[in-house]
Design a protein around this motif. Structure first.
Motif, short mmCIF file in Angstrom:
data_model
loop_
_atom_site.label_atom_id
_atom_site.label_comp_id
_atom_site.label_asym_id
_atom_site.label_seq_id
_atom_site.Cartn_x
_atom_site.Cartn_y
_atom_site.Cartn_z
N LYS A 159 0.70 -8.18 -1.18
CA LYS A 159 -0.59 -8.88 -1.02
C LYS A 159 -0.36 -10.31 -0.54
CE LYS A 159 -5.12 -9.33 -1.80
NZ LYS A 159 -5.34 -10.73 -1.46
N LYS A 211 -2.49 -3.31 11.14
CA LYS A 211 -2.90 -2.06 10.50
C LYS A 211 -1.75 -1.50 9.66
CE LYS A 211 -4.90 2.47 11.49
NZ LYS A 211 -3.96 3.19 10.60
N ILE A 250 -1.66 -3.37 6.38
CA ILE A 250 -2.75 -2.94 5.50
C ILE A 250 -2.48 -1.56 4.92
CG2 ILE A 250 -5.21 -2.35 5.41
CD1 ILE A 250 -5.66 -4.50 7.58
N ASP A 251 -1.99 -0.65 5.76
CA ASP A 251 -1.69 0.71 5.30
C ASP A 251 -0.58 0.69 4.23
OD1 ASP A 251 -3.59 1.74 6.96
OD2 ASP A 251 -2.17 2.35 8.54
N TYR A 310 0.18 -1.80 2.27
CA TYR A 310 -0.35 -2.40 1.05
C TYR A 310 -1.21 -1.40 0.29
CZ TYR A 310 -3.26 -5.23 -2.02
OH TYR A 310 -3.92 -5.74 -3.12
N ASN A 311 -2.09 -0.71 1.01
CA ASN A 311 -2.97 0.28 0.37
C ASN A 311 -2.17 1.41 -0.29
OD1 ASN A 311 -5.33 -1.07 1.02
ND2 ASN A 311 -5.62 0.05 2.95
N LYS A 312 -1.08 1.79 0.34
CA LYS A 312 -0.23 2.83 -0.22
C LYS A 312 0.38 2.36 -1.55
CE LYS A 312 3.85 5.65 0.71
NZ LYS A 312 5.00 5.92 1.64
N THR A 313 0.83 1.12 -1.55
CA THR A 313 1.42 0.57 -2.77
C THR A 313 0.39 0.46 -3.88
OG1 THR A 313 3.01 -0.73 -1.46
CG2 THR A 313 2.66 -1.40 -3.76
N VAL A 314 -0.83 0.03 -3.53
CA VAL A 314 -1.91 -0.10 -4.52
C VAL A 314 -2.27 1.27 -5.10
CG1 VAL A 314 -4.36 -0.67 -4.83
CG2 VAL A 314 -2.87 -2.23 -3.57
N ASN A 315 -2.32 2.29 -4.23
CA ASN A 315 -2.62 3.64 -4.70
C ASN A 315 -1.55 4.14 -5.67
OD1 ASN A 315 -5.01 3.87 -3.25
ND2 ASN A 315 -3.99 4.73 -1.42
N ASN A 330 -2.09 2.30 -8.94
CA ASN A 330 -3.25 2.82 -9.68
C ASN A 330 -2.91 4.12 -10.40
OD1 ASN A 330 -4.93 0.70 -8.97
ND2 ASN A 330 -5.71 1.74 -7.12
#
Length: 337
Positions: free
Chosen positions: A273, A284, A287-288, A290-295, A298
């Protein structure tokens, strides 16, 4: 714990004119009995009571009985002016009173900070045992003086222990076994507390260091338990200690790595982040990623919470089980009457 005078005077006359020295020894025995009784009350209070007030009250009663006996015996003129044994007895009373007053105050102070570290706990137990041993040594010395007096006047003294002496000897053995097991348990307990503090601080390096130390101390403790002899073939405390150590080993091998993995994933998400924010206009791909890491994070949160809850429950159960076994062991083996 404190020992009372272990040997009761059992006398037989070697000649008719030995009646007076026998009466003198019986007088000393009679005046010393309240000390023996209060010593046992103090020992029972320590073994069976959790009330500091009750324990201190019995300690004060013991001191008063020593002072009362000292006053009465000091007022005598010994036996026909022979005051050597009287003075030896008074010296023992004086030393005992000093230890009970001064040394045990120091021990209480040490006890208050003992749980801060293994070294402090070990120092407390060693100091407590050293003071008790000093008093026991004084008792042995006094018993020798008693025999010397008896030999001087051709009196036979048998070494049969009183019921109190037997109880005190049993208590010493019970507390020795408990202390041995407690030090093994406490070494891993305090290391686990340091591990939990590192988890709370989210310090990955300290978590790994304490987990490694915990595993090492558990293995060390398990080896000691292999050599430990159960008190009177009662494996209660040995088994309880082994069970607690087995939990802590599982914690070191399963819980600590799980916590570390989760924290590293959380750290990775934070760094991702920060890196993305620093770019201003992330790609992109950024962002992808980062989103993968956040998922992943979670999904890991639920597993981490389950892991935390599981080990918190098992840890509390392990500590409670050991404490219950320790109290049960002492209650079972230290006589009440």
């Amino acid at each position: 714990m404190l020992l009372g005078i272990l040997f009761i005077v059992s006398l037989t006359c070697a000649a008719q004119d030995f009646k007076t020295p026998i009466e003198y020894l019986n007088f000393i025995d009679r005046e010393s009995k309240p000390i023996s009784a209060n010593t046992w009350k103090y020992t029972k209070a320590v073994a069976h009571s959790k009330s500091a007030r009750k324990i201190d009250a019995t300690r004060k009663a013991l001191i008063k009985s020593i002072q009362a006996a000292s006053k009465k015996i000091a007022a005598t003129n010994g036996f026909k002016g022979d005051v050597e044994y009287r003075d030896q007895l008074l010296a023992y009373f004086s030393i005992s009173e000093k230890y009970i007053n001064d040394e045990y105050d120091k021990i209480i102070d040490m006890q208050e900070v003992a749980e801060q570290s293994y070294d402090l706990m070990e120092a407390y137990i060693l100091t407590r045992d050293m003071v008790n041993q000093k008093i026991n040594d004084e008792i042995e010395k006094l018993n020798r003086h008693q025999k010397e007096f008896a030999n001087k006047y051709n009196i036979t003294i048998t070494d049969d222990q009183t019921e109190l002496g037997k109880k005190m000897e049993i208590s010493n053995q019970v507390f020795k076994h408990q202390s041995d097991m407690y030090l093994i348990f406490f070494k891993v307990y305090i290391t686990d507390a340091n591990l939990m503090k590192a988890v709370q601080d989210k310090d990955i390096n300290r978590i790994q260091q304490n987990a490694s130390a915990l595993e090492s101390f558990v293995n060390e403790g398990l080896e000691k338990l292999k050599q430990a002899s159960p008190y009177k073939n009662d494996p209660m405390l040995v088994n309880a200690t082994k069970k607690a150590l087995e939990f802590y080993k599982k914690e070191a091998l399963e819980f600590a790595p799980g916590v570390t993995d989760f924290m590293m994933l959380n750290q990775k998400a934070d760094e991702s982040k920060k890196a993305m924010d620093a770019k201003g206009k992330p790609s992109k791909e950024d962002i992808d990623a980062y989103n993968k890491t956040v998922n992943e994070l979670n999904k890991a949160v639920g597993n981490y919470n389950k892991l935390n809850n599981k080990y918190n429950t098992e840890r509390n159960n392990a500590i409670t089980a050991w404490n219950t076994s320790s109290e049960g062991f002492v209650s079972k083996h230290v006589p009440r009457d």
